[in-house]
Design an enzyme around this catalytic site. Structure first.
Site, PDB file in Angstrom:
ATOM      1  CB  VAL A  69       8.435   0.424   3.897  1.00 18.52           C
ATOM      2  CG1 VAL A  69       9.340  -0.351   2.948  1.00 18.52           C
ATOM      3  CG2 VAL A  69       8.996   0.373   5.315  1.00 18.52           C
ATOM      4  CB  CYS A  70       4.580   1.390   0.254  1.00 19.83           C
ATOM      5  SG  CYS A  70       4.300  -0.327   0.734  1.00 19.83           S
ATOM      6  CB  ALA A  71       5.546   6.572   1.150  1.00 25.39           C
ATOM      7  CB  SER A 107      -0.900   0.024   1.234  1.00 23.17           C
ATOM      8  OG  SER A 107      -1.582   1.263   1.306  1.00 23.17           O
TER       9      SER A 107
END
Length: 174
Positions: A56-58, A51
């Site tokens: 971390v994804c950002a 997501s």
């Protein structure tokens, strides 16, 4: 059955396991404009994240956004986020050098690439993975992060993208 980890706990992945040298599955995902984006049939780097709404994804998306301008391959970040949320994220974070797409409708990509989390608290979304596909639709690099909370090996993925784009054949010179 392939596995990954979530904060050290083993979780099973569902779907077809795709490996380096395999023909990449061609599937449609949904862009932030609600139109289909076809993946798997050209020089691409598929950046698969759980997501965009996680630190971390950002961070991973920002890093690949910075590096995407350096390559000829199309960079596509795929998550299960709704297209509206992806659009808001891109606007807020200044993401302009890659496409963001969602697999929320049918989970076609997650199943076709074997990255669908099958159990645990995040069951039903994707793990963290990177696939590099050449111009002929062949998988040239694959990384399923050992733990979903870990960032991928950026250097390995970006080197694979450079290799793919430097040696790609468009298929018209035969």
């Amino acid at each position: 059955m392939a596995t990954t980890k979530l904060q050290g706990n083993i979780i099973n992945l569902l779907g077809n396991e795709v490996n380096v040298g395999d023909k990449a599955p061609v599937v449609n995902v949904v862009g932030q404009d609600l139109k289909d984006i076809e993946v798997g049939n050209k020089a691409q780097i598929l950046i698969i994240v759980p997501s965009l709404d996680t630190p971390v994804c950002a961070a991973e998306t920002r890093k690949f956004n910075e590096e995407a301008v350096e390559t000829e391959a199309e960079a596509v970040v795929v998550s299960m986020d709704l297209p509206f949320a992806m659009g808001r994220f891109c606007t807020t974070e200044g993401i302009e050098n890659l496409k963001v797409a969602s697999d929320f409708r049918n989970k076609d990509l997650a199943n076709a690439y074997g990255v669908l989390i099958g159990d645990g608290p995040l069951a039903g979304i994707t793990c963290r993975a990177v696939f590099v596909i050449d111009a002929n639709g062949i998988v040239r690099h694959k990384e399923i992060c050992e733990d979903i909370s870990d960032e991928p090996n950026y250097e390995a993925a970006l080197n694979a993208v450079k290799e793919v784009t430097e040696t790609s054949c468009c298929g018209t010179c035969h």
